[in-house]
Every structure is written in structure tokens, then in C-alpha cells.
Design a protein around this motif. Structure first.
Motif, PDB file in Angstrom:
ATOM      1  N   GLN A   1       0.751  -1.219  -0.035  1.00  0.00           N
ATOM      2  CA  GLN A   1       0.159   0.175   0.125  1.00  0.00           C
ATOM      3  C   GLN A   1       1.012   1.166  -0.141  1.00  0.00           C
ATOM      4  N   VAL A   2       0.624   2.231  -0.792  1.00  0.00           N
ATOM      5  CA  VAL A   2       1.203   3.469  -0.820  1.00  0.00           C
ATOM      6  C   VAL A   2       0.348   4.697  -0.636  1.00  0.00           C
ATOM      7  N   GLN A   3       0.584   5.462   0.215  1.00  0.00           N
ATOM      8  CA  GLN A   3      -0.206   6.751   0.382  1.00  0.00           C
ATOM      9  C   GLN A   3       0.568   7.962  -0.378  1.00  0.00           C
ATOM     10  N   LEU A   4      -0.088   8.710  -0.965  1.00  0.00           N
ATOM     11  CA  LEU A   4       0.444  10.033  -1.619  1.00  0.00           C
ATOM     12  C   LEU A   4      -0.253  11.191  -0.951  1.00  0.00           C
ATOM     13  N   VAL A   5       0.634  12.233  -0.686  1.00  0.00           N
ATOM     14  CA  VAL A   5       0.131  13.307  -0.219  1.00  0.00           C
ATOM     15  C   VAL A   5       0.824  14.623  -0.991  1.00  0.00           C
ATOM     16  N   GLU A   6       0.015  15.276  -1.437  1.00  0.00           N
ATOM     17  CA  GLU A   6       0.416  16.516  -2.228  1.00  0.00           C
ATOM     18  C   GLU A   6       0.423  17.779  -1.393  1.00  0.00           C
ATOM     19  N   SER A   7       1.341  18.702  -1.749  1.00  0.00           N
ATOM     20  CA  SER A   7       1.356  20.022  -1.233  1.00  0.00           C
ATOM     21  C   SER A   7       1.961  20.970  -2.333  1.00  0.00           C
ATOM     22  N   GLY A   8       1.775  22.239  -1.946  1.00  0.00           N
ATOM     23  CA  GLY A   8       2.318  23.195  -2.990  1.00  0.00           C
ATOM     24  C   GLY A   8       1.408  23.985  -3.638  1.00  0.00           C
TER      25      GLY A   8
ATOM     26  N   GLY B   1       3.711  33.228 -13.698  1.00  0.00           N
ATOM     27  CA  GLY B   1       3.922  32.724 -12.476  1.00  0.00           C
ATOM     28  C   GLY B   1       4.710  31.345 -12.409  1.00  0.00           C
ATOM     29  N   SER B   2       5.181  30.851 -11.334  1.00  0.00           N
ATOM     30  CA  SER B   2       5.559  29.505 -10.950  1.00  0.00           C
ATOM     31  C   SER B   2       5.053  28.989  -9.771  1.00  0.00           C
ATOM     32  N   LEU B   3       4.940  27.721  -9.884  1.00  0.00           N
ATOM     33  CA  LEU B   3       4.557  27.041  -8.563  1.00  0.00           C
ATOM     34  C   LEU B   3       5.346  25.918  -8.570  1.00  0.00           C
ATOM     35  N   ARG B   4       5.721  25.141  -7.295  1.00  0.00           N
ATOM     36  CA  ARG B   4       6.143  23.885  -7.330  1.00  0.00           C
ATOM     37  C   ARG B   4       5.409  22.940  -6.239  1.00  0.00           C
ATOM     38  N   LEU B   5       4.737  21.841  -6.864  1.00  0.00           N
ATOM     39  CA  LEU B   5       4.003  20.805  -6.354  1.00  0.00           C
ATOM     40  C   LEU B   5       5.025  19.762  -5.753  1.00  0.00           C
ATOM     41  N   SER B   6       4.692  19.223  -4.560  1.00  0.00           N
ATOM     42  CA  SER B   6       5.365  18.104  -3.993  1.00  0.00           C
ATOM     43  C   SER B   6       4.505  17.193  -3.585  1.00  0.00           C
ATOM     44  N   CYS B   7       5.097  15.721  -3.792  1.00  0.00           N
ATOM     45  CA  CYS B   7       4.062  14.765  -3.515  1.00  0.00           C
ATOM     46  C   CYS B   7       4.869  13.768  -2.665  1.00  0.00           C
ATOM     47  N   ALA B   8       4.434  13.416  -1.189  1.00  0.00           N
ATOM     48  CA  ALA B   8       5.327  12.648  -0.454  1.00  0.00           C
ATOM     49  C   ALA B   8       4.645  11.434  -0.586  1.00  0.00           C
ATOM     50  N   ALA B   9       5.457  10.251  -0.637  1.00  0.00           N
ATOM     51  CA  ALA B   9       4.790   9.029  -0.575  1.00  0.00           C
ATOM     52  C   ALA B   9       5.263   8.187   0.623  1.00  0.00           C
ATOM     53  N   SER B  10       4.339   7.338   1.121  1.00  0.00           N
ATOM     54  CA  SER B  10       4.610   6.378   2.100  1.00  0.00           C
ATOM     55  C   SER B  10       5.490   5.235   1.716  1.00  0.00           C
ATOM     56  N   GLY B  11       5.823   4.313   2.532  1.00  0.00           N
ATOM     57  CA  GLY B  11       6.425   3.112   2.251  1.00  0.00           C
ATOM     58  C   GLY B  11       7.765   2.898   1.756  1.00  0.00           C
ATOM     59  N   ARG B  12       8.234   1.881   1.799  1.00  0.00           N
ATOM     60  CA  ARG B  12       9.703   1.540   1.382  1.00  0.00           C
ATOM     61  C   ARG B  12      10.060   1.339  -0.004  1.00  0.00           C
ATOM     62  N   THR B  13       8.952   1.399  -0.853  1.00  0.00           N
ATOM     63  CA  THR B  13       9.171   0.826  -2.400  1.00  0.00           C
ATOM     64  C   THR B  13       8.899   1.904  -3.265  1.00  0.00           C
ATOM     65  N   PHE B  14       9.206   3.159  -2.846  1.00  0.00           N
ATOM     66  CA  PHE B  14       9.008   4.338  -3.772  1.00  0.00           C
ATOM     67  C   PHE B  14       9.521   4.039  -5.128  1.00  0.00           C
ATOM     68  N   SER B  15      10.832   3.645  -5.013  1.00  0.00           N
ATOM     69  CA  SER B  15      11.649   3.600  -6.105  1.00  0.00           C
ATOM     70  C   SER B  15      11.338   2.725  -7.285  1.00  0.00           C
ATOM     71  N   ARG B  16      10.232   1.642  -6.855  1.00  0.00           N
ATOM     72  CA  ARG B  16       9.787   0.849  -7.517  1.00  0.00           C
ATOM     73  C   ARG B  16       8.540   1.490  -8.768  1.00  0.00           C
ATOM     74  N   TYR B  17       7.801   2.460  -8.218  1.00  0.00           N
ATOM     75  CA  TYR B  17       6.876   3.078  -8.910  1.00  0.00           C
ATOM     76  C   TYR B  17       7.171   3.971 -10.028  1.00  0.00           C
TER      77      TYR B  17
ATOM     78  N   VAL C   1      -3.280   3.467 -13.190  1.00  0.00           N
ATOM     79  CA  VAL C   1      -2.797   3.933 -11.862  1.00  0.00           C
ATOM     80  C   VAL C   1      -3.235   3.214 -10.559  1.00  0.00           C
ATOM     81  N   ASP C   2      -2.201   2.802 -10.059  1.00  0.00           N
ATOM     82  CA  ASP C   2      -2.275   2.206  -8.930  1.00  0.00           C
ATOM     83  C   ASP C   2      -2.919   3.040  -7.525  1.00  0.00           C
ATOM     84  N   TYR C   3      -2.279   4.073  -7.472  1.00  0.00           N
ATOM     85  CA  TYR C   3      -2.533   4.839  -6.335  1.00  0.00           C
ATOM     86  C   TYR C   3      -2.640   6.280  -6.872  1.00  0.00           C
ATOM     87  N   TRP C   4      -3.486   7.200  -5.960  1.00  0.00           N
ATOM     88  CA  TRP C   4      -3.911   8.298  -5.975  1.00  0.00           C
ATOM     89  C   TRP C   4      -3.578   9.146  -4.991  1.00  0.00           C
TER      90      TRP C   4
END
Length: 121
Positions: A1-8, A16-32, A108-111
């Protein structure tokens, strides 16, 4: 299970400009494969862009190519969306997404929960 949390997200003037971030839970982020979608009021959700697991080229929708850049920091379990030269038509809720194989509009597996971006003219 992966949880994704956006911010920004927020309000910005055209150009203008904006930068969005998305923090993912779990240890398998690099696999996605990670990416971004957006949904404007009254419109269907549309693909913005995606970045492969490690290396490889990012790919973007034509509507944002040359203005938006996706990057990722696997050590921080985070993916970013740098948005430059913003236009009023970029106004939408932006969603972070993850897929174990190939990120597309129908795969898409996770949103994430979404973050609002509003561009004023």
C-alpha cells in the motif's frame, strides 16, 4: 500500500511559477513510476506527465511540454512538479499518481488526494 500526499498548490498570477510536491509512504517508492494528472472544473481528469523509476526520460502532455518539469528524489520518497509560465487554463486540481508498471490515464495503482492550483489572469 502506498499513500500519496500532495502539497504546494495555491493561487498564482499568469506567468508565475509553482512547485508541487508529493510525498509517498512506504519503502518501495523507487519501484513506482510516478506522475501527475489534473482535473479542471467540468472537465475529465487529464494526464500531465510522468517520470520512470530510475533514469529514463520523463514524458509530458503537449499542453505542458516546455513549461512543466517532473523530478523525483527516491531517497526522500518525493516527486515534484515544477510549473513555470503558468496560464489560466492550467487552473485545476492536481493529483499525484503512482503505478508499478506504466503510468497512463487508465493505469494507476495509487492516487493522492489532490491539491488546487489557481492561475489568475
Amino acid at each position: 500500500q502506498v499513500q500519496l500526499v500532495e502539497s504546494g498548490g495555491g493561487l498564482v498570477q499568469a506567468g508565475g511559477s509553482l512547485r508541487l510536491s508529493c510525498a509517498a509512504s512506504g519503502r518501495t517508492f523507487s519501484r513506482y513510476v510516478m506522475g501527475w494528472f489534473r482535473q479542471a472544473p467540468g472537465k475529465e481528469r487529464e494526464f500531465v506527465g510522468a517520470i520512470p523509476r530510475i533514469g529514463g526520460r520523463t514524458y509530458y502532455a503537449d499542453s505542458v511540454k516546455g513549461r512543466f518539469t517532473i523530478s523525483r528524489e527516491n531517497a526522500k520518497n518525493t516527486v515534484y512538479l515544477q510549473m513555470n509560465s503558468l496560464k489560466p487554463e492550467d487552473t485545476a486540481v492536481y493529483y499525484c499518481a503512482a503505478d508499478a508498471q506504466e503510468l497512463t490515464a487508465t493505469q494507476v495503482d495509487y492516487w493522492g488526494q489532490g491539491t488546487q492550483v489557481t492561475v489568475s489572469s
